[in-house]
Design an enzyme around this catalytic site. Sequence first.
Site, PDB file in Angstrom:
ATOM      1  CG  ASP A 192       2.591  -6.990   0.669  1.00 38.69           C
ATOM      2  OD1 ASP A 192       3.591  -7.348   1.303  1.00 38.69           O
ATOM      3  OD2 ASP A 192       1.519  -7.618   0.681  1.00 38.69           O
ATOM      4  CG  HIS A 201      -5.048  -3.946   5.197  1.00 36.63           C
ATOM      5  ND1 HIS A 201      -5.783  -4.411   6.256  1.00 36.63           N
ATOM      6  CD2 HIS A 201      -4.015  -4.803   5.031  1.00 36.63           C
ATOM      7  CE1 HIS A 201      -5.204  -5.507   6.710  1.00 36.63           C
ATOM      8  NE2 HIS A 201      -4.128  -5.770   6.000  1.00 36.63           N
TER       9      HIS A 201
HETATM   10  N1  ACO Z   1      -6.755   0.089  -6.003  1.00 34.89           N
HETATM   11  C1  ACO Z   1      -7.870   0.704  -6.445  1.00 34.89           C
HETATM   12  N2  ACO Z   1      -9.068   0.661  -5.824  1.00 34.89           N
HETATM   13  C2  ACO Z   1      -9.133  -0.059  -4.689  1.00 34.89           C
HETATM   14  C3  ACO Z   1      -8.007  -0.727  -4.165  1.00 34.89           C
HETATM   15  C4  ACO Z   1      -6.782  -0.635  -4.875  1.00 34.89           C
HETATM   16  N3  ACO Z   1      -5.675  -1.245  -4.430  1.00 34.89           N
HETATM   17  N4  ACO Z   1      -8.359  -1.371  -3.028  1.00 34.89           N
HETATM   18  C5  ACO Z   1      -9.664  -1.105  -2.853  1.00 34.89           C
HETATM   19  N5  ACO Z   1     -10.133  -0.316  -3.843  1.00 34.89           N
HETATM   20  C6  ACO Z   1     -11.483   0.233  -3.988  1.00 34.89           C
HETATM   21  C7  ACO Z   1     -12.482  -0.842  -4.368  1.00 34.89           C
HETATM   22  O1  ACO Z   1     -12.595  -0.952  -5.771  1.00 34.89           O
HETATM   23  C8  ACO Z   1     -13.738  -0.309  -3.712  1.00 34.89           C
HETATM   24  O2  ACO Z   1     -14.212   0.755  -4.505  1.00 34.89           O
HETATM   25  P1  ACO Z   1     -15.830   1.012  -4.628  1.00 34.89           P
HETATM   26  O3  ACO Z   1     -16.299   1.339  -3.244  1.00 34.89           O
HETATM   27  O4  ACO Z   1     -15.956   2.143  -5.580  1.00 34.89           O
HETATM   28  O5  ACO Z   1     -16.411  -0.287  -5.132  1.00 34.89           O
HETATM   29  C9  ACO Z   1     -13.244   0.297  -2.407  1.00 34.89           C
HETATM   30  O6  ACO Z   1     -11.883   0.680  -2.676  1.00 34.89           O
HETATM   31  C10 ACO Z   1     -13.301  -0.649  -1.219  1.00 34.89           C
HETATM   32  O7  ACO Z   1     -12.501  -1.782  -1.536  1.00 34.89           O
HETATM   33  P2  ACO Z   1     -12.883  -3.275  -1.197  1.00 34.89           P
HETATM   34  O8  ACO Z   1     -12.469  -4.141  -2.361  1.00 34.89           O
HETATM   35  O9  ACO Z   1     -14.270  -3.380  -0.707  1.00 34.89           O
HETATM   36  O10 ACO Z   1     -11.879  -3.537   0.009  1.00 34.89           O
HETATM   37  P3  ACO Z   1     -11.543  -4.937   0.626  1.00 34.89           P
HETATM   38  O11 ACO Z   1     -11.375  -4.703   2.075  1.00 34.89           O
HETATM   39  O12 ACO Z   1     -12.517  -5.975   0.193  1.00 34.89           O
HETATM   40  O13 ACO Z   1     -10.132  -5.302  -0.057  1.00 34.89           O
HETATM   41  C11 ACO Z   1      -7.841  -5.512  -0.461  1.00 34.89           C
HETATM   42  C12 ACO Z   1      -8.910  -5.129   0.550  1.00 34.89           C
HETATM   43  C13 ACO Z   1      -8.103  -6.925  -1.036  1.00 34.89           C
HETATM   44  C14 ACO Z   1      -6.474  -5.549   0.237  1.00 34.89           C
HETATM   45  C15 ACO Z   1      -7.860  -4.487  -1.627  1.00 34.89           C
HETATM   46  O14 ACO Z   1      -7.623  -3.200  -1.094  1.00 34.89           O
HETATM   47  C16 ACO Z   1      -6.811  -4.810  -2.699  1.00 34.89           C
HETATM   48  O15 ACO Z   1      -7.090  -5.643  -3.568  1.00 34.89           O
HETATM   49  N6  ACO Z   1      -5.613  -4.149  -2.662  1.00 34.89           N
HETATM   50  C17 ACO Z   1      -4.573  -4.423  -3.618  1.00 34.89           C
HETATM   51  C18 ACO Z   1      -3.866  -5.731  -3.298  1.00 34.89           C
HETATM   52  C19 ACO Z   1      -2.971  -5.616  -2.084  1.00 34.89           C
HETATM   53  O16 ACO Z   1      -2.160  -4.703  -1.960  1.00 34.89           O
HETATM   54  N7  ACO Z   1      -3.082  -6.620  -1.192  1.00 34.89           N
HETATM   55  C20 ACO Z   1      -2.247  -6.694   0.020  1.00 34.89           C
HETATM   56  C21 ACO Z   1      -3.084  -6.598   1.239  1.00 34.89           C
HETATM   57  S1  ACO Z   1      -2.072  -6.511   2.643  1.00 34.89           S
HETATM   58  C22 ACO Z   1      -1.518  -8.044   2.877  1.00 34.89           C
HETATM   59  O17 ACO Z   1      -2.086  -9.047   2.558  1.00 34.89           O
HETATM   60  C23 ACO Z   1      -0.224  -8.115   3.513  1.00 34.89           C
END
Ligand code: ACO
Length: 435
Positions: free
Chosen positions: A369, A311
């Site tokens: 979720d 998140h």
């Molecule tokens: N699985 C694997 N790796 C992940 C995940 C994940 N679900 N989420 C983040 N990471 C990793 C990224 O690849 C990144 O790694 P790095 O530092 O080696 O490059 C690090 O964790 C930081 O992640 P960011 O993408 O910078 O985090 P951001 O805050 O931009 O994204 C998000 C948040 C979009 C929710 C992301 O975690 C994601 O795509 N999760 C999966 C989709 C999801 O469950 N969305 C629901 C969100 S809650 C809602 O809307 C109700």
Amino acid sequence: MTSTPAGSITVTMEGSNKSTTLPLLGGTLGPKVADIRKLYGELGIFTFDPGYGATASCESTITYIDGDEGVLLYRGYPIEQLAEKSHFLEVCHLLLNGDLPNAAQYEEFHKGVTYHTMLHEQLRRFFEGFRRDAHPMAVMCGVVGALAAFYHDNLDINDPRAREIAAFRLIAKVPTIAAMAYKYSLGQPFVYPRNDLSYAENFLYMLNAVPAEPYVSNPILARAMDRILILHADHEQNASTSTVRLAGSTGANPFACIAAGIAALWGPAHGGANEAVLKMLAEIGSPENIPHFISEVKDKNSHTKLMGFGHRVYKNFDPRAKIMKETCHEVLAELGIKNEPLLDMAMEMERIALSDDYFISRKLYPNVDFYSGIVQRAIGIPVPLFTAIFALARTVGWIAQLNEMIGDPEYKIGRPRQLFVGAAPRNVVPLAKRG
Ligand code: ACO
């Protein structure tokens, strides 16, 4: 502005003797905010923050999140207490009006919403224009936007009474639209709303009732649905809410703004994640495949994400996920489901991920979720409808945020700047002379 002065910060441009002092603003909770509005005027520079991770786009009094502590408050009330002690329409009143209603206020609010649950009969024809296999979010975007063509009397966003009626209409009609989208996909007759049922019960009724059989509602399942709605009702300045505010900042009408919010919510990185979690679990197939899947997630070249994890704000745990997990167990117990392979897999996945350094070091925890899809499936909600239910729940939050923005005397059209890295000025060469 209701924020308070909280000091200042001086910015000096290296290599020049130019500097400026920017005010710091303090809110009730959360970090201080540097007010950078005069930065361009004084130093001729913009700030750069793609994804807005460090930018407060507005003042708000509605929802507060402490991502490090796993705290979520609606108007100061912890989400755990609201989920336990209140119902969705009380939470709607809270988000829209600033406080939980007393009995008389609740009755009036309830009447205001239920008066508007039916759709204009002509709107039924819109559904027939869609393919039967249309995604419910496509139908929601179209039909919610089309409401503006039917309710000319409350399109003036500067009239508080018109905004109030638009709010009632949207909160009341969005469940009817979501249920009709589902019924249409099945080829079953549309089921008209019943105002003697609670908001959540009525929604389940419109989804599940058929004219051929009596409908019996299950209070445990209705309570679980109500809780899903409460947990998703608002979440401060997320992507869809910011979209609604940005659309509203142009003076667009509330129905158009909420349709824009629905479009933004659809994506798998946002509201589409609950559907994506179930798809992911189905693809993994069985618990013994989880370690292989996790190694794929950790491989940057695979572009695979563990859906329902991570998140932008929560870097400890998502308090909604905890409540959703408990609700999940309650629903499965009520339905007498002892072995739910998807839940078993989700729990195993959570266990493995939470002990893996990749997820620990990145502070990736289950978000709401991760479990909401499993609860919804157990309640009998079809997977493609999950995101539509998120939209249904979030509609009240979007309206509260939109109304807050319109009521702010300082609001102006939202218009970010950019760091241009394209071509410098050049001359057009006639087609025949281009190499
Ligand atoms: N699985 C694997 N790796 C992940 C995940 C994940 N679900 N989420 C983040 N990471 C990793 C990224 O690849 C990144 O790694 P790095 O530092 O080696 O490059 C690090 O964790 C930081 O992640 P960011 O993408 O910078 O985090 P951001 O805050 O931009 O994204 C998000 C948040 C979009 C929710 C992301 O975690 C994601 O795509 N999760 C999966 C989709 C999801 O469950 N969305 C629901 C969100 S809650 C809602 O809307 C109700």
